[in-house]
Write an enzyme that holds these catalytic residues in place. Structure first.
Site, PDB file in Angstrom:
ATOM      1  N   GLU A   1       0.813  -1.230   0.000  1.00  0.00           N
ATOM      2  CA  GLU A   1       0.000   0.000   0.000  1.00  0.00           C
ATOM      3  C   GLU A   1       0.843   1.276   0.000  1.00  0.00           C
ATOM      4  O   GLU A   1       0.774   2.091   0.921  1.00  0.00           O
ATOM      5  CB  GLU A   1      -0.957  -0.006   1.194  1.00  0.00           C
ATOM      6  CG  GLU A   1      -2.024  -1.077   1.077  1.00  0.00           C
ATOM      7  CD  GLU A   1      -3.157  -0.916   2.087  1.00  0.00           C
ATOM      8  OE1 GLU A   1      -2.944  -0.307   3.142  1.00  0.00           O
ATOM      9  OE2 GLU A   1      -4.270  -1.407   1.792  1.00  0.00           O
TER      10      GLU A   1
ATOM     11  N   GLU B   1      -6.542  -7.941  -0.837  1.00  0.00           N
ATOM     12  CA  GLU B   1      -7.001  -7.989   0.552  1.00  0.00           C
ATOM     13  C   GLU B   1      -8.468  -7.603   0.631  1.00  0.00           C
ATOM     14  O   GLU B   1      -8.908  -6.681  -0.066  1.00  0.00           O
ATOM     15  CB  GLU B   1      -6.249  -6.982   1.435  1.00  0.00           C
ATOM     16  CG  GLU B   1      -4.781  -7.233   1.620  1.00  0.00           C
ATOM     17  CD  GLU B   1      -4.136  -6.158   2.500  1.00  0.00           C
ATOM     18  OE1 GLU B   1      -4.853  -5.493   3.265  1.00  0.00           O
ATOM     19  OE2 GLU B   1      -2.919  -5.980   2.398  1.00  0.00           O
TER      20      GLU B   1
ATOM     21  N   GLU C   1      -3.796  -4.139  15.103  1.00  0.00           N
ATOM     22  CA  GLU C   1      -4.725  -4.929  14.290  1.00  0.00           C
ATOM     23  C   GLU C   1      -5.167  -6.218  14.982  1.00  0.00           C
ATOM     24  O   GLU C   1      -5.633  -7.147  14.332  1.00  0.00           O
ATOM     25  CB  GLU C   1      -4.115  -5.201  12.918  1.00  0.00           C
ATOM     26  CG  GLU C   1      -4.089  -3.921  12.100  1.00  0.00           C
ATOM     27  CD  GLU C   1      -3.481  -4.065  10.717  1.00  0.00           C
ATOM     28  OE1 GLU C   1      -2.939  -5.139  10.412  1.00  0.00           O
ATOM     29  OE2 GLU C   1      -3.551  -3.083   9.962  1.00  0.00           O
TER      30      GLU C   1
HETATM   31  C1  GLA Z   1      -4.126  -2.737   4.706  1.00  0.00           C
HETATM   32  C2  GLA Z   1      -2.759  -3.369   4.828  1.00  0.00           C
HETATM   33  C3  GLA Z   1      -2.744  -4.567   5.690  1.00  0.00           C
HETATM   34  C4  GLA Z   1      -3.616  -4.390   6.892  1.00  0.00           C
HETATM   35  C5  GLA Z   1      -5.004  -4.045   6.454  1.00  0.00           C
HETATM   36  C6  GLA Z   1      -5.972  -3.898   7.579  1.00  0.00           C
HETATM   37  O1  GLA Z   1      -4.826  -3.112   3.631  1.00  0.00           O
HETATM   38  O2  GLA Z   1      -2.193  -3.665   3.586  1.00  0.00           O
HETATM   39  O3  GLA Z   1      -1.405  -4.785   6.060  1.00  0.00           O
HETATM   40  O4  GLA Z   1      -3.104  -3.366   7.671  1.00  0.00           O
HETATM   41  O5  GLA Z   1      -4.957  -2.820   5.790  1.00  0.00           O
HETATM   42  O6  GLA Z   1      -7.217  -3.485   7.131  1.00  0.00           O
END
Ligand code: GLA
Ligand code: ZN
Length: 695
Positions: free
Chosen positions: A151, A309, A357
């Protein structure tokens, strides 16, 4: 290169970080994965400090075990380059790898996704790590993809970034004269006489309130482009290191849908395929999710993409994190496939024990139980994907409508004084998208430099900035009889964000057949009805409500479709339509920021005129998508509503999920949350279902 081709079904699984718990638990993990038909594991995303405990030491032993186990268990592996978060030693020993923020504060170690994109130290260490991983694991059986970083996002304003910005500008402009001209620096005595006088635009320099409030849009826009390019250079650096050892495995990184700081269109050619993380902000907004999929599919000209994801239940990062309602996971996962996804992956396979998380949803929660609702739904979906097999893979999405999306326009409109800060580019674009989504007209969301020659209709909301040859290509759409829909604020500035010294909408004026006399604006307390004529009766009716932006139009060739109901410009045109001299094209100009039902009215009219409606356009809450591959055509029907929907099939085929056959003319009842995936021939005989129902 495209999505991995060596797959035989929708890839299913996701982020798996077993280094965070003892190997004794791994057995339980795999037995659960077997139950849920999980075939793909993304490993290593946050393993940098484990793999490289200090500057000169690498230890692959745990990752070796994780990968070996995945291979032994017959899973596909998506291997991350582990650069999604920096290890502490890197920042402590080389403080310049940390970012300097918008306020000018140099950061110390903490969080993640926060390296300076122009740090040569970061480039060196991340590149080396990616190369070592590729050298070691490129021959892993069933390595399906490389996942670089994680990301990418944000911005840095450090001295190194400043120096690189100057180089980027020298390359772009060649001379200071050209730069001064582009940034209109004569305004407020800003003429630069040396490159070293240029500093990043932030709270210490051009910005007076925050990132969106700049004295010089030209400078800020270039910095946004530069930052997007700098992060892209990080991605390319790691990809290059991978390619030294692995020439074949596709390389991607996980995008974030409509994420403002990065111009994903500028990244398109560097990625082998697009993948993205789908975390809907609202509990229930299927059109908005569909928009994300179509935007992502458009990055690489309609090629299939991956969901890298999604959460099987809740996210953790929002203030309030509701669970996905029963059936929603299945519905939204099939929605992704319907829009072009070839993989549906989760974050994550097992919940983290600690840190921010630990409550984020996962396939397995802290207890590891497989009798939870979440696990049951994950498992049912996994087995459904296994049952469907290869059918949905590689399918393309035929669309006759293009929606233009442009990061430069997004940025420009939101950093410009004198427009209206209440108007958000994405909200407007989504409103136009949603209107087409509601009538089940398939849309390609494409960049402004895309080939528009195959589309019958182009929808171009807020085309404020006109870049390169976009005007020529839109004129070409018109001259072959296509339709175009423009909105307020269009045709105002060139690619440097300098106004055209001509009538508004600038170079689009003759296409639209309209001139903007004045642009009024208001806050959310003012609504102005737009009055037009009922299609059937010809009577005067309210067709929309407008707020925020009210352009007063003077038709110069176009006909008036709707006029303002109030204020000193009551009765003057707000929406016009220029009937093209070629074919039966229409060029719409919507001069006000109109509400959803108004946009629905406009686009239903425009689409009906072009014959774009289909047998399912009138079914509320039903989403209908098509993918074609080889001789097969798949029609996806998804019920997002709370009531059953009766769908009269317009062609024959069989449902891949239930195995049942359907014959054209059959009424099929689709329960709330229900999904049909009808397989049939690519060139179906389509019955006139609408007519039959009326009889
Ligand atoms: C993002 C990140 C993950 C995690 C998710 C949680 O998409 O890439 O590593 O932190 O968010 O929603
Ligand atoms: Zn920096």
């Amino acid at each position: 290169m495209t999505t991995p081709q060596n797959t035989s079904k929708i890839l299913y699984g996701g982020d798996y970080n077993p280094e965070q718990w003892p190997p004794s638990i791994w057995d339980d993990d795999y037995s659960a994965f077997d139950q849920a038909a999980i075939d793909t594991l993304t490993v290593g995303t946050f393993s940098w400090s484990m793999i490289q405990p200090d500057k000169s030491r690498y230890d692959f032993s745990t990752l070796d075990q994780i990968i070996q186990r995945a291979v032994d268990e017959g899973r596909h592996v998506v291997l991350s380059t582990a650069t999604g978060a920096m290890p502490p030693w890197l920042v402590t020993e080389f403080p310049e790898v940390a970012r300097t923020d918008f306020e000018g504060r140099a950061h110390v170690y903490g969080q993640r996704h926060n390296h300076c994109p122009n740090s040569t130290v970061f480039a060196e260490f991340s590149g080396r790590l990616a190369g070592l991983l590729a050298e070691r694991y490129s021959t892993v059986p069933d390595l399906v993809a490389w996942h670089v970083g994680n990301e990418y996002g944000g911005a840095c304003y450090c001295q190194k970034c400043a120096a690189e910005f100057r180089k980027w500008l020298q390359k772009k402009y060649g001379s200071l004269d050209s730069l001064n001209e582009s940034w209109n620096t004569t305004f407020w005595s800003h003429r630069f006489s040396g490159w070293d006088q240029i500093v990043p635009p932030n709270a210490l320099s051009e910005h007076w309130k925050g990132p969106d409030y700049t004295a010089f849009q030209g400078i800020t826009l270039d910095y946004m482009r530069f930052m997007s390019d700098s992060l892209l250079a990080n991605f390319r650096n790691e990809k290059k290191a991978i390619r030294n050892h692995d020439k074949v495995t596709p390389v991607t990184t996980n995008f974030m849908g409509p994420y403002r700081p990065i111009d994903y269109h500028r990244w398109a050619e560097s990625l082998d395929f697009v993948s993205w993380d789908n975390y809907p902000a609202s509990r229930d907004d299927p059109a908005s999710i569909a928009f994300g999929h179509d935007l992502m599919r458009g990055i690489k000209q309609g090629q299939p993409f991956w969901i890298m994801e999604q959460s099987p239940s809740i996210t953790a990062s929002r203030d309030v994190n509701p669970v996905k309602r029963p059936g929603v996971l299945r519905l939204w996962s099939w929605q992704a496939v319907a829009h072009g996804a070839d993989a549906v992956l989760y974050f994550q396979m097992r919940q983290s024990r600690g840190a921010c998380e630990k409550y984020h949803g996962a396939v397995l929660d802290h207890s590891g139980r497989t009798d939870t609702r979440t696990f049951r739904e994950v498992s049912e979906l996994g087995n459904e994907f296994r049952h469907v097999g290869e059918h949905t893979l590689f399918g393309r999405t035929p669309s006759q409508v293009a929606l233009l999306f442009d990061w430069d326009n997004w940025w420009a409109c939101e950093i410009t004084d004198g427009l209206n800060r209440n108007v958000k580019y994405l909200d407007v674009i989504k409103r136009y998208y949603t209107a087409l989504w509601k009538i089940n007209v398939s849309v390609d969301i494409v960049s402004v430099d895309s080939d528009l020659s195959g589309y019958q209709m182009v929808v171009a909301p807020i085309l404020h900035m006109l870049k390169a040859d976009i005007v020529d290509r839109l004129e070409e759409v018109e001259s072959r009889g296509g339709s175009i829909v423009f909105t307020f604020w269009s045709g105002r500035v060139d690619s440097s964000d300098n106004a055209f010294q001509m009538d508004i909408p600038g170079p689009l004026k003759s296409l639209c057949g309209v001139r903007v006399l004045e642009t009024d604006s208001a806050g959310p307390d003012v609504l102005n009805p737009i009055i037009g004529r009922d299609r059937d009766t010809g009577e005067s009716v309210q067709i929309a409500e407008s707020e925020f932006v009210f352009e007063i139009l003077s038709p110069e060739g176009a006909e008036t479709v709707g006029s303002y109901g109030e204020d000193f410009y009551a009765g003057s045109p707000a929406i016009t339509r220029n009937v093209s001299a070629h074919g039966n094209g229409e060029i719409w100009y919507v001069g006000a920021d109109i509400n959803q039902s108004g946009v629905d009215w406009v686009l239903r009219n425009a689409a009906t005129h072009r014959g774009l409606l289909n047998s399912y356009s009138d079914l509320t809450d039903l989403e209908y998508c098509v993918r074609v591959h080889g001789d097969e055509r798949l029609q996806f029907f998804l019920n997002h509503g709370t009531e059953s929907i009766s769908v009269t099939m317009d062609s024959s085929g069989h449902d891949l999920l239930s195995g049942c056959s359907v014959i054209a003319g059959d009424d099929v009842c689709l329960n709330p949350g229900g999904v049909l995936v009808i397989s049939g021939p690519r060139e179906p005989h389509v019955a006139d279902a609408t007519k039959r129902v009326l009889e």
